[in-house]
Design a protein around this motif. Sequence first.
Motif, PDB file in Angstrom:
ATOM      1  N   ARG A 306     -10.079  56.392 -53.990  1.00 40.78           N
ATOM      2  CA  ARG A 306     -10.003  57.880 -53.075  1.00 40.78           C
ATOM      3  C   ARG A 306     -10.844  58.703 -53.448  1.00 40.78           C
ATOM      4  N   PRO A 742     -10.645  75.370 -37.537  1.00 39.37           N
ATOM      5  CA  PRO A 742     -11.350  75.073 -36.125  1.00 39.37           C
ATOM      6  C   PRO A 742     -10.488  74.191 -35.370  1.00 39.37           C
ATOM      7  N   GLU A 744     -11.599  71.798 -33.656  1.00 36.53           N
ATOM      8  CA  GLU A 744     -11.848  70.146 -34.011  1.00 36.53           C
ATOM      9  C   GLU A 744     -13.132  70.147 -34.674  1.00 36.53           C
ATOM     10  N   VAL A 772     -10.716  64.359 -37.304  1.00 37.40           N
ATOM     11  CA  VAL A 772      -9.081  64.348 -37.884  1.00 37.40           C
ATOM     12  C   VAL A 772      -8.245  63.464 -36.994  1.00 37.40           C
ATOM     13  N   ASN A 773      -7.498  62.666 -37.426  1.00 38.59           N
ATOM     14  CA  ASN A 773      -6.784  61.430 -36.773  1.00 38.59           C
ATOM     15  C   ASN A 773      -7.514  60.513 -35.997  1.00 38.59           C
ATOM     16  N   TYR A 775     -10.192  57.928 -37.921  1.00 37.27           N
ATOM     17  CA  TYR A 775     -11.094  57.528 -38.733  1.00 37.27           C
ATOM     18  C   TYR A 775     -12.060  56.453 -38.425  1.00 37.27           C
ATOM     19  N   ARG A 782     -12.335  53.283 -45.395  1.00 38.21           N
ATOM     20  CA  ARG A 782     -11.847  54.285 -44.327  1.00 38.21           C
ATOM     21  C   ARG A 782     -12.517  55.637 -44.511  1.00 38.21           C
ATOM     22  N   PHE A 784     -12.715  59.340 -43.135  1.00 40.43           N
ATOM     23  CA  PHE A 784     -11.780  60.448 -42.200  1.00 40.43           C
ATOM     24  C   PHE A 784     -12.476  61.766 -42.457  1.00 40.43           C
ATOM     25  N   VAL A 801     -11.635  56.351 -48.331  1.00 33.73           N
ATOM     26  CA  VAL A 801     -10.644  55.589 -48.919  1.00 33.73           C
ATOM     27  C   VAL A 801     -10.980  54.026 -48.883  1.00 33.73           C
ATOM     28  N   ASP A 803      -8.670  51.203 -49.465  1.00 34.97           N
ATOM     29  CA  ASP A 803      -7.169  50.554 -49.970  1.00 34.97           C
ATOM     30  C   ASP A 803      -6.737  49.291 -49.120  1.00 34.97           C
ATOM     31  N   ILE A 806      -3.181  48.680 -46.953  1.00 32.85           N
ATOM     32  CA  ILE A 806      -2.796  49.451 -45.952  1.00 32.85           C
ATOM     33  C   ILE A 806      -2.040  48.376 -44.859  1.00 32.85           C
TER      34      ILE A 806
ATOM     35  N   PRO B 168      -6.418  70.968 -36.526  1.00 30.03           N
ATOM     36  CA  PRO B 168      -7.101  69.653 -36.080  1.00 30.03           C
ATOM     37  C   PRO B 168      -5.674  68.330 -36.489  1.00 30.03           C
ATOM     38  N   GLN B 171      -3.457  67.660 -34.153  1.00 30.21           N
ATOM     39  CA  GLN B 171      -3.716  67.328 -32.732  1.00 30.21           C
ATOM     40  C   GLN B 171      -3.975  65.615 -32.669  1.00 30.21           C
ATOM     41  N   SER B 172      -2.432  65.300 -32.421  1.00 30.46           N
ATOM     42  CA  SER B 172      -2.257  63.900 -32.280  1.00 30.46           C
ATOM     43  C   SER B 172      -1.476  63.537 -31.566  1.00 30.46           C
ATOM     44  N   GLU B 301      -3.213  57.408 -39.913  1.00 29.15           N
ATOM     45  CA  GLU B 301      -4.615  57.933 -39.234  1.00 29.15           C
ATOM     46  C   GLU B 301      -5.266  59.165 -39.526  1.00 29.15           C
ATOM     47  N   ALA B 302      -4.469  60.041 -39.919  1.00 33.49           N
ATOM     48  CA  ALA B 302      -5.076  61.321 -40.178  1.00 33.49           C
ATOM     49  C   ALA B 302      -5.883  61.394 -41.810  1.00 33.49           C
ATOM     50  N   ALA B 304      -5.812  58.310 -43.914  1.00 32.22           N
ATOM     51  CA  ALA B 304      -5.813  57.102 -44.544  1.00 32.22           C
ATOM     52  C   ALA B 304      -4.851  56.757 -45.725  1.00 32.22           C
ATOM     53  N   TYR B 306      -0.733  56.226 -46.065  1.00 30.80           N
ATOM     54  CA  TYR B 306       0.426  56.290 -45.443  1.00 30.80           C
ATOM     55  C   TYR B 306       1.589  56.825 -45.745  1.00 30.80           C
TER      56      TYR B 306
END
Lengths: 839, 389
Positions: A306, A742, A744, A772-773, A775, A782, A784, A801, A803, A806, B168, B171-172, B301-302, B304, B306
């Motif tokens: 990471r 921000p 976004e 964000v959300n 990746y 990964r 992000f 990352v 990994d 996952i 951010p 926002q999901s 998702e945000a 990486a 879990y």
Amino acid sequence: MQPQHATAKDKAKRSRFRWSFPKAMLGILFLALWTEVMVTLATKANVETGSSKWPYAIGFFFSVLPLLALAVYRWPLVFSFFRSVKVGVTNLIFIGLAAILGVLFHQEDPNFPIPKGGVEQLAEWESQEGPWSYEARMAYRNYLDFRGAQATFVYHMLEGRGLGLLGFDASVDYQFVDTQMEELRPKLPPIERRYGEEFAKSLEASSERGWLTRQENADIKRLETAWDDTWFTLFVWADRLDLIRTYKADWFASLWVILLFGVFSNTFRGGWRRLLRPNKWGFVITHAGVILVILGGFHSRLTERRGMLNIRRGESKAVFQLYSGKKHAFVRPGLFGETEETPFVVRLDGFRADYHDVLDVVYVKQEGDSFEREFAVRNPVHRIYEGKVLRFDYGDSKDHPEGGGGKRPFLQIEVLEYLPQCEEEFFLREASEEEEGTIPVVAHAKLFQEEVLLQETLMQPLAIHPRALLLDERTGARIRLRVAPDEEAARRTLAKPVELNFGHVRAMVGDSPVGPMMQAVPGEETKLEVRDQVYRVTIKDAVPDLRLRTLADGRAVHDPSGVPMELLIPVNPAVLVSIENQAGEVEERWVLEKDFHGPEPKFAELEFRFLWDWWAFPAKTRYLLFLLPDGNLRFGEVGKPESLQPFAQDGEFELGDGVRFQLAGAFSYGKVETKVKVVEGADFFHPAPGAVRIRTTTPEGQQEMTLVATEKGDARPLRYTGPGGETRLVSISFRLDQNELPKEWRSKLSFLEAPGADGHELKERYSGEIRVNDYLYYKGYRFFQTNADANDPDYSGVGVVYDPGIEAVLTGLYMVAGGTMIAFLINPLVFRNRRRRTA
Amino acid sequence: METFSYRSLITLTMYLSATGGGLGLLLLLGRFLLPLFRGSSVQTLQTNSGMQVDLPASDSSGPRWLQRGSWVLLLMMTVSLLVNSLAMGARYVEVQHWPAQTMYEVIPLGVASGFFAGILLYFVLGLGQIQGIARAFTEVFMTLKLIAYAAIFLYVLNLDPTGRPLPPALQSYWFPVHITAYMIGYFTMFIGTLAVWLLFCFRFWRGLLQRGDYPVPTKELLAIFGFSLITVPFGQYGWLMGPGVLALTGVLAGLSLMLPNKLSWFDGWETGADTFTWKIFLVGFPFLTAGLIMGALWAQEAWAIYWGWDSKEVSALISWVFYAVYLHLRYVAGWKGRKGMWILLVGGFSVYITFQLFGYLPASQSSLHRYTDMENVPTEGLMGAGPGG
């Protein structure tokens, strides 16, 4: 045979060890402790060198032996341990307790852990000489965080609940807070009437909490120092028992291993046929999911990498920084070290942070020439959307021209349109002399090459504005606006050639001019009498764009760009003057239009001011646009009176080399208006700001305005008559809210690889966007979006990352979710109906 | 205040809920005072949740308005849910995102989930089928929920109402479902805790007032009394839910003693208590599990990752493990009845810590989940300097 077999089975059953809850508890504690001992011995044996490593290695060997013996000679005991449901439940309780310990102790940052031995060194700092080691400093930093967090918790849980802290006198002065609030409350109603109930409530709630928090925080600081010895002892023991890194502790991992074996042996006991029974599906799927989650978690723990990729727009990088501070190439690491792969390269093609646009509506009062906020409170922040209606200044309806009963807002702002990405376009319209903000004798001119707008400007006669003309660096053309009484006068003006001039130089002593105004033409000379001195000033040179180069002897000389002067735009115009006094001493000085701090002048009492002549300096062609009294226009080239021709308000003229002059209106009185339009085809990375079109409704009527978002917000004033006939002044502005995160942020990434072993050129293999959300996945990595810097719009912080665990964990999680649904929702419904039918 | 603003609608929900609670209290008084003037015989009824309810036969033919009492409470709960949902819709329009960013928004969302869970459980538990004096338990159960929700709204109305933009990370598409699943899970478990607490409170009074006929071990009486005091440090709401509920049940138990069958109507409730609370658990636990798993999927998702062992995640895990232990103990160790119910009682505390006290936990000071913190800034321009400042 059958009875004999059954007897043997029964015998085995009878002889099996039965795990009760207390025994299970002891067994688990023993295993956790044993794990700690073995890992400590193995680590020491690995880290130590020479003969000192052998005691640890031997210790490790002998600690493993009993476990192996247990597994070989008392296998039923081991088997029954993992198979016992009571052991499983006890273990689950232990995991829960460990998690509770984890939240009750401030955890060290897993990305920046305390270096080994740091806490010991910190504990013995008094006996050590010299400055603190890195380890001790890191430990101390962690200790301060730990102390603060523990003190906050203890304070709020004991003092905050009225239970008191032993030997510590809390000093929160509730009386003071009450007094402050009593003072505040009478001041809130006018704010509430003006800005609304929510804002007033927000001030009240945050103020009360704020006053308390300030005092509580001061108390907590005192508690930190008052109980410093206790906190430190706790810190040292929390470090020894791994309570400040609970989730990375080996004893915690051992609980998960026991859980894994326990779940495995209990889920799949009783033969595979049992698993096929529909009423067991939920149970089996859930527990198989748990097994996958734990296995995936262990895989992650062993192989994950990471870190952060700190990258700027346009940069390419083949390495990223791990949280430990080490660099890591973009290659797939194996279980037993790095692979021989060639790393791929990541390039940042685009980045943008888009901030929220907010509307500020602030009541201000005018005192003399200065304006200040009417209420000394933070401004309410309005996040807007199309159709939003904001209401302000509630007062008696009888004061309002429309009348009615009860209360009503005297100012209403309605958001008619919100444009997330737009550009402002200005245009000139004809206006009357009386209108506010009009410009006399003005033309809106544009230069195009093909369809590309090169420049646009407002042209005015030079007598009004000496710079309000059009210069083209491609064709060397100059265009300006003039007023002519009739066509004949215009023709005469065209026939008159332009006298070459670079500008005007004026000598100054202090703030007073001395001598005549000089034309900045090389060779121009004048004499200046200053007190008892006489100076001879000669113009030596004039350049539209001064670029100084220092010679070997220290003199600075102009370094011409080589471009003909006709094609230069005056960016840094300057004139070289030579000054000679009566004694024959000479000084050569570059005089610039802009402030210039060159070498100390020899004749310091003499200063010069210089203004470049944008019309008369060398040009290839010069054109004049004439505005006649009847509003008609004529256009022609200077020196060619026969070229004079009528010109339309939207007329065009080819200047050559594909450059086109276009008029967008010319009037005796004009007013500049702005028009906001959406940027067509703009993607997220386009930096165009947002804009909002609003309609204000006051007793005076309705008014529309369009505001473009800027960093600080360009304030527009609005005056109206409020309740009681009082005049109100409101400042309305639209700005980017950079106080918040921000809205976004996104990065556009490309992944490049060498085409082959002998290839040097990198080829783009894959590209995509991250936010964000959302990746991006490439070759096991990964990427992000995680960071940005408001002060550096080109910087993007990309989390990286690697990994491989996952996928297993995610599958496991979906199985647990599905299994729980089957077990708790589907099964009860299906089997209840079946039971009913059977009954 | 604007009529259809979030604030006006949650204020209206508070009044509706409080009115429902007040009506419930009046119903309870009527329930216990009216039978004093009637005769009694006993009949047994069985409810959906399997509990046996003994009740005086004459009670079942009481005034119709009394028999419809719990329906009125259900109606108030339904209307409150509708207005509460409208409020959430209004807030959605005001802040332009799912209203779960600040405590001013999350708590009403939770109460809406509580109304929903309350209505759902009314049917799942068959609370409407109970007749006669035994129905008092249903009414006190629903009344307390309504009063509690009204009190929660009163608390919410004093919070900072400033709407904040969604950072951010929030926002999901997981944001609304994850939070809502948790809110339903939390508030269902709170209802479970309340059900257990009510049963224990009645048991406490019965053990105290009918010592000869209904022996309750002294240590259990002390434990129940002690538990009522645990909530006291949590302010006026703690007083309400701890000693307040104990006192209310004491009054009702006292009134019951004046009835011919005294507190025997409680027998049926006690017999079915385990199934009753188990069914509440069965509704809440899948939502808790879904919330936990959705959180992990969202984090993946945000960031990486879990599972980052963030203190909020761990707090939620602790609550989940608590209930998972209850589930397994019940299945494999036979921890049914009061033993299991004690776990449910304490489980409510665990959920409360995760939901409301999380910010004070030592491990929470650097949590990624501190989105709901308020900006506590004194209004300097309008007030004098503070101590030391």
